[in-house]
Structure formats: structure tokens, C-alpha cells
Scaffold this motif. Structure first.
Motif, PDB file in Angstrom:
ATOM      1  N   ASN A  47       0.846  -1.184   0.000  1.00 27.85           N
ATOM      2  CA  ASN A  47       0.000   0.000   0.000  1.00 27.85           C
ATOM      3  C   ASN A  47       0.886   1.240   0.000  1.00 27.85           C
ATOM      4  O   ASN A  47       1.993   1.218   0.548  1.00 27.85           O
ATOM      5  CB  ASN A  47      -0.898  -0.004   1.245  1.00 27.85           C
ATOM      6  CG  ASN A  47      -2.005   1.022   1.180  1.00 27.85           C
ATOM      7  OD1 ASN A  47      -2.209   1.673   0.168  1.00 27.85           O
ATOM      8  ND2 ASN A  47      -2.727   1.161   2.278  1.00 27.85           N
ATOM      9  N   SER A  48       0.404   2.284  -0.602  1.00 32.90           N
ATOM     10  CA  SER A  48       1.087   3.569  -0.588  1.00 32.90           C
ATOM     11  C   SER A  48       0.007   4.635  -0.563  1.00 32.90           C
ATOM     12  O   SER A  48      -0.791   4.740  -1.490  1.00 32.90           O
ATOM     13  CB  SER A  48       1.962   3.715  -1.835  1.00 32.90           C
ATOM     14  OG  SER A  48       2.651   4.944  -1.814  1.00 32.90           O
ATOM     15  N   ILE A  98       2.859   7.259   3.344  1.00 31.49           N
ATOM     16  CA  ILE A  98       3.170   6.092   4.161  1.00 31.49           C
ATOM     17  C   ILE A  98       3.104   4.898   3.212  1.00 31.49           C
ATOM     18  O   ILE A  98       2.082   4.679   2.551  1.00 31.49           O
ATOM     19  CB  ILE A  98       2.150   5.879   5.299  1.00 31.49           C
ATOM     20  CG1 ILE A  98       2.260   6.982   6.334  1.00 31.49           C
ATOM     21  CG2 ILE A  98       2.352   4.516   5.954  1.00 31.49           C
ATOM     22  CD1 ILE A  98       3.480   6.900   7.210  1.00 31.49           C
ATOM     23  N   GLU A 151       3.523   0.784   2.799  1.00 32.82           N
ATOM     24  CA  GLU A 151       3.517  -0.498   3.498  1.00 32.82           C
ATOM     25  C   GLU A 151       4.168  -1.547   2.604  1.00 32.82           C
ATOM     26  O   GLU A 151       3.741  -1.765   1.476  1.00 32.82           O
ATOM     27  CB  GLU A 151       2.078  -0.897   3.824  1.00 32.82           C
ATOM     28  CG  GLU A 151       1.935  -2.195   4.557  1.00 32.82           C
ATOM     29  CD  GLU A 151       0.487  -2.552   4.840  1.00 32.82           C
ATOM     30  OE1 GLU A 151       0.264  -3.659   5.365  1.00 32.82           O
ATOM     31  OE2 GLU A 151      -0.424  -1.748   4.533  1.00 32.82           O
ATOM     32  N   GLY A 163       6.026  -5.620   2.450  1.00 31.52           N
ATOM     33  CA  GLY A 163       6.001  -6.920   3.096  1.00 31.52           C
ATOM     34  C   GLY A 163       6.778  -7.940   2.293  1.00 31.52           C
ATOM     35  O   GLY A 163       7.334  -7.635   1.232  1.00 31.52           O
ATOM     36  N   ARG A 202       5.260  -6.585   8.307  1.00 37.90           N
ATOM     37  CA  ARG A 202       5.054  -5.346   7.557  1.00 37.90           C
ATOM     38  C   ARG A 202       6.052  -4.277   7.964  1.00 37.90           C
ATOM     39  O   ARG A 202       6.349  -4.107   9.138  1.00 37.90           O
ATOM     40  CB  ARG A 202       3.644  -4.790   7.800  1.00 37.90           C
ATOM     41  CG  ARG A 202       2.521  -5.727   7.391  1.00 37.90           C
ATOM     42  CD  ARG A 202       2.423  -5.830   5.882  1.00 37.90           C
ATOM     43  NE  ARG A 202       1.328  -6.688   5.465  1.00 37.90           N
ATOM     44  CZ  ARG A 202       1.455  -7.946   5.092  1.00 37.90           C
ATOM     45  NH1 ARG A 202       2.632  -8.525   5.084  1.00 37.90           N
ATOM     46  NH2 ARG A 202       0.416  -8.643   4.705  1.00 37.90           N
ATOM     47  N   TRP A 203       6.546  -3.554   6.971  1.00 37.72           N
ATOM     48  CA  TRP A 203       7.333  -2.352   7.189  1.00 37.72           C
ATOM     49  C   TRP A 203       6.480  -1.174   6.775  1.00 37.72           C
ATOM     50  O   TRP A 203       5.794  -1.223   5.747  1.00 37.72           O
ATOM     51  CB  TRP A 203       8.590  -2.337   6.325  1.00 37.72           C
ATOM     52  CG  TRP A 203       9.648  -3.306   6.716  1.00 37.72           C
ATOM     53  CD1 TRP A 203      10.714  -3.060   7.548  1.00 37.72           C
ATOM     54  CD2 TRP A 203       9.792  -4.660   6.279  1.00 37.72           C
ATOM     55  NE1 TRP A 203      11.493  -4.185   7.644  1.00 37.72           N
ATOM     56  CE2 TRP A 203      10.949  -5.191   6.888  1.00 37.72           C
ATOM     57  CE3 TRP A 203       9.045  -5.498   5.445  1.00 37.72           C
ATOM     58  CZ2 TRP A 203      11.386  -6.483   6.675  1.00 37.72           C
ATOM     59  CZ3 TRP A 203       9.463  -6.789   5.240  1.00 37.72           C
ATOM     60  CH2 TRP A 203      10.620  -7.273   5.850  1.00 37.72           C
ATOM     61  N   PHE A 204       6.532  -0.113   7.562  1.00 40.16           N
ATOM     62  CA  PHE A 204       5.844   1.133   7.226  1.00 40.16           C
ATOM     63  C   PHE A 204       6.904   2.217   7.146  1.00 40.16           C
ATOM     64  O   PHE A 204       7.580   2.513   8.138  1.00 40.16           O
ATOM     65  CB  PHE A 204       4.790   1.472   8.287  1.00 40.16           C
ATOM     66  CG  PHE A 204       3.681   0.462   8.337  1.00 40.16           C
ATOM     67  CD1 PHE A 204       2.557   0.621   7.540  1.00 40.16           C
ATOM     68  CD2 PHE A 204       3.782  -0.654   9.150  1.00 40.16           C
ATOM     69  CE1 PHE A 204       1.535  -0.327   7.572  1.00 40.16           C
ATOM     70  CE2 PHE A 204       2.766  -1.602   9.181  1.00 40.16           C
ATOM     71  CZ  PHE A 204       1.643  -1.434   8.393  1.00 40.16           C
ATOM     72  N   TYR A 260      11.867   3.797  10.278  1.00 40.65           N
ATOM     73  CA  TYR A 260      10.651   3.127   9.832  1.00 40.65           C
ATOM     74  C   TYR A 260      10.093   2.236  10.937  1.00 40.65           C
ATOM     75  O   TYR A 260      10.752   1.954  11.938  1.00 40.65           O
ATOM     76  CB  TYR A 260      10.913   2.316   8.563  1.00 40.65           C
ATOM     77  CG  TYR A 260      11.964   1.237   8.701  1.00 40.65           C
ATOM     78  CD1 TYR A 260      11.652  -0.012   9.226  1.00 40.65           C
ATOM     79  CD2 TYR A 260      13.269   1.464   8.290  1.00 40.65           C
ATOM     80  CE1 TYR A 260      12.610  -1.001   9.345  1.00 40.65           C
ATOM     81  CE2 TYR A 260      14.231   0.477   8.397  1.00 40.65           C
ATOM     82  CZ  TYR A 260      13.901  -0.751   8.933  1.00 40.65           C
ATOM     83  OH  TYR A 260      14.847  -1.730   9.054  1.00 40.65           O
ATOM     84  N   THR A 261       8.855   1.794  10.750  1.00 41.80           N
ATOM     85  CA  THR A 261       8.183   0.916  11.703  1.00 41.80           C
ATOM     86  C   THR A 261       8.081  -0.484  11.119  1.00 41.80           C
ATOM     87  O   THR A 261       7.749  -0.639   9.948  1.00 41.80           O
ATOM     88  CB  THR A 261       6.766   1.456  12.008  1.00 41.80           C
ATOM     89  OG1 THR A 261       6.891   2.757  12.580  1.00 41.80           O
ATOM     90  CG2 THR A 261       6.016   0.547  12.972  1.00 41.80           C
TER      91      THR A 261
END
Length: 103
Positions: A34-35, A44, A46, A48, A55-57, A70-71
């Protein structure tokens, strides 16, 4: 520089690949999920690994820079080891275990 969601996704993916020194052959495992635009000046993104819940954000700013803080989120603890990662290339599995251990 006017970024699209696709641009931001590709920038975030390249950032993560550089962060972990992922080889070209292992990049195919990583996907943009996702973007989305936040406000007027950043996205943001997302990311994977195909078939895994991790998941990385990553924040991508309108100038093309990524926030290095990043998260990473996973329902799987690092202490669970490699049980679910046996079919992945070694480096991709190492990245997931390392990220899972770091949270």
C-alpha cells in the motif's frame, strides 16, 4: 518534485533493499502492499514479504527522502526462530528474524 503513490512505493522499496543489502535475486520476495498520501507532502508506504504477515511502514517525503526510522510490525516473535521461514532465501529469512527480534 511531485511524487505519485507508485513513485513513493518504489522509493520505499529501494530504501529497504539498500538498508538490508538485499540482492537483486532476493528482491522479488518483497512487495509493495500500500502507498497512501498523508496530507500534502508525504506518503506512508507499506511493504512486506510475499505470503508473510510481517510489515514495514516507511515514510516517504515529497523530496523523495525516506525517514530512516521506519516501523516494523509482525505478529510473530523473533524467538519463534526460522520455523515459518524455511522456504525463503537465507538473507530474506535473516532480515525477518532480525526485525522480529528488534521489536
Amino acid at each position: 518534485m511531485l511524487l505519485t503513490a507508485t513513485d513513493a512505493g518504489n522509493i520505499a522499496l529501494e530504501f529497504l533493499m539498500a538498508e538490508w543489502n538485499i540482492s537483486e535475486s532476493d528482491r522479488e520476495w518483497f512487495i509493495i502492499l500500500n502507498s497512501r498520501l498523508i496530507g500534502e507532502s508525504w506518503y506512508i508506504v507499506e511493504l512486506g514479504v510475499a505470503g508473510f504477515p510481517d510489515r514495514w511502514f516507511i515514510q516517504v517525503y515529497d523530496n523523495g527522502a525516506c525517514d530512516p526510522n521506519y516501523t516494523f510490525i509482525s505478529p510473530i516473535r523473533g524467538s519463534d526462530g526460522y520455523i515459518d521461514l524455511v522456504d525463503l532465501p537465507h538473507l530474506v529469512a535473516e532480515v525477518l528474524v532480525s526485525e522480529r527480534n528488534a521489536r
